[in-house]
Design a protein around this motif. Structure first.
Motif, mmCIF file in Angstrom:
data_model
loop_
_atom_site.group_PDB
_atom_site.id
_atom_site.type_symbol
_atom_site.label_atom_id
_atom_site.label_comp_id
_atom_site.label_asym_id
_atom_site.label_seq_id
_atom_site.Cartn_x
_atom_site.Cartn_y
_atom_site.Cartn_z
ATOM 1 N N PRO A 1 62.949 73.699 31.634
ATOM 2 C CA PRO A 1 63.599 74.604 32.584
ATOM 3 C C PRO A 1 63.006 76.009 32.534
ATOM 4 O O PRO A 1 62.623 76.501 31.463
ATOM 5 C CB PRO A 1 65.058 74.614 32.127
ATOM 6 C CG PRO A 1 65.226 73.333 31.383
ATOM 7 C CD PRO A 1 63.918 73.085 30.708
ATOM 8 N N ASP A 2 62.940 76.646 33.683
ATOM 9 C CA ASP A 2 62.370 77.989 33.766
ATOM 10 C C ASP A 2 63.080 78.965 32.835
ATOM 11 O O ASP A 2 62.443 79.794 32.175
ATOM 12 C CB ASP A 2 62.426 78.497 35.212
ATOM 13 C CG ASP A 2 61.804 79.875 35.346
ATOM 14 O OD1 ASP A 2 62.566 80.864 35.405
ATOM 15 O OD2 ASP A 2 60.562 79.967 35.377
ATOM 16 N N ALA A 3 64.401 78.886 32.770
ATOM 17 C CA ALA A 3 65.149 79.811 31.923
ATOM 18 C C ALA A 3 64.781 79.640 30.455
ATOM 19 O O ALA A 3 64.714 80.618 29.699
ATOM 20 C CB ALA A 3 66.646 79.589 32.117
ATOM 21 N N GLU A 4 64.530 78.392 30.058
ATOM 22 C CA GLU A 4 64.164 78.139 28.666
ATOM 23 C C GLU A 4 62.773 78.679 28.366
ATOM 24 O O GLU A 4 62.534 79.273 27.311
ATOM 25 C CB GLU A 4 64.223 76.635 28.392
ATOM 26 C CG GLU A 4 64.099 76.263 26.933
ATOM 27 C CD GLU A 4 64.321 74.784 26.686
ATOM 28 O OE1 GLU A 4 63.957 74.315 25.596
ATOM 29 O OE2 GLU A 4 64.845 74.102 27.595
ATOM 30 N N VAL A 5 61.839 78.473 29.302
ATOM 31 C CA VAL A 5 60.494 79.020 29.130
ATOM 32 C C VAL A 5 60.556 80.539 29.080
ATOM 33 O O VAL A 5 59.950 81.189 28.216
ATOM 34 C CB VAL A 5 59.565 78.566 30.264
ATOM 35 C CG1 VAL A 5 58.197 79.226 30.133
ATOM 36 C CG2 VAL A 5 59.408 77.050 30.267
ATOM 37 N N SER A 6 61.289 81.127 30.010
ATOM 38 C CA SER A 6 61.383 82.583 30.079
ATOM 39 C C SER A 6 61.947 83.162 28.794
ATOM 40 O O SER A 6 61.505 84.224 28.325
ATOM 41 C CB SER A 6 62.261 82.984 31.270
ATOM 42 O OG SER A 6 62.338 84.388 31.396
#
Length: 280
Positions: free
Chosen positions: A262-267
């Motif tokens: 997920p983008d939030a996890e990468v971010s």
């Protein structure tokens, strides 16, 4: 964490019982991901770095400046110790290896490896004595400094599966000052055990290549101290992208997104950075 603390942590891993896995990052982002995953140390990968820049992993394709800049970015992105793949030392002469090690130390690395491969398929391995002199010069360049030198004997990667010569080289590299020994490309536990029993330094092996697949427990039982992954994690990522592309183009489906991070996890893994002038 400063460079000395990273080095002390790295050295302690080599002195502790059992074996540990060092994961190979190809850029600062992958370094953050692998740090969060829980690895105890990282290494760079010349293959991953080359492929990420659209290049082949070959002696003539990568510059010392580029490799060391990439390694410095990886080291700065993590509190883990980082060991760099320094290829052939970026030159045939012992002084080339020495200068590369001095620059690697200045880049904030806790260690690095020098190999005895020439990059010339017609004459792929440096002569024995010359190879030893290269390692000796590299070791002298960082003697007394917070840096672990790994010396690599490349016979098995270049169609020269001469175990006796490989062991003799590793023993001579140890006498020349190498802290860790590495003979990539071995395909059976018996030869790995023989290498480990024949030297008095920690031994690194690489997993994730095609062919031999051993567990951490099997390698530890064989005497291995450090297990690296080469460019295999990068290739695993490329394999996932290739599978996703095929699904899109052949099936018109986007199911791959369900298994994407997920983008939030990468971010959350990445550093916050605000540019003073975004136009520059």
């Amino acid at each position: 964490m400063d460079q000395l603390a990273k080095f002390e942590r790295f050295r302690a891993l080599h002195e502790a019982p059992g074996a540990f896995v060092v994961a190979n990052a190809w850029d600062a982002g992958s370094a953050r991901l692998l740090t969060a995953a829980g690895f105890a140390a990282l290494a760079t990968t010349s293959a991953g770095y080359a492929y990420a820049h659209g290049l082949r992993d070959s002696a003539g394709a990568l510059s010392r400046r580029g490799v060391l800049q990439n390694a410095a970015e990886i080291a700065a992105a993590t509190d883990l110790p980082v060991s760099a793949d320094l290829e052939d030392g970026f030159g045939p002469a012992p002084e080339d290896c020495a200068e590369t090690l001095r620059l690697a130390l200045a880049a904030g690395l806790a260690g690095g490896s020098i190999e005895d491969a020439t990059g010339d398929s017609a004459d792929p391995i440096f002569p024995f004595e010359h190879a030893v002199e290269r390692v000796r010069a590299a070791a002298e360049a960082v003697r007394g400094q917070p840096f672990l030198l790994t010396a690599r004997a490349e016979n098995f990667l270049w169609g020269r599966p001469d175990l006796d010569d490989t062991i003799a080289r590793l023993q001579a590299f140890a006498d020349a000052g190498a802290d860790v020994l590495f003979a990539p490309g071995q395909r059976d536990l018996a030869s790995i055990r023989r290498v480990c029993a024949s030297v008095d330094r920690p031994v690194n092996v690489v997993m994730g290549l095609t062919g031999a697949r051993f567990t951490v427990a099997e390698l530890a039982e064989s005497g291995v101290k450090r297990i690296s992954l080469g460019g295999s994690l990068f290739r695993a990522g490329f394999g996932a992208v290739q599978a996703a592309a095929r699904q899109i183009l052949t099936e018109g489906r986007f199911d791959y997104a369900a298994s994407a991070m997920p983008d939030a996890e990468v971010s959350a893994l990445m550093a916050e950075r605000r540019l003073a002038d975004r136009r520059g």
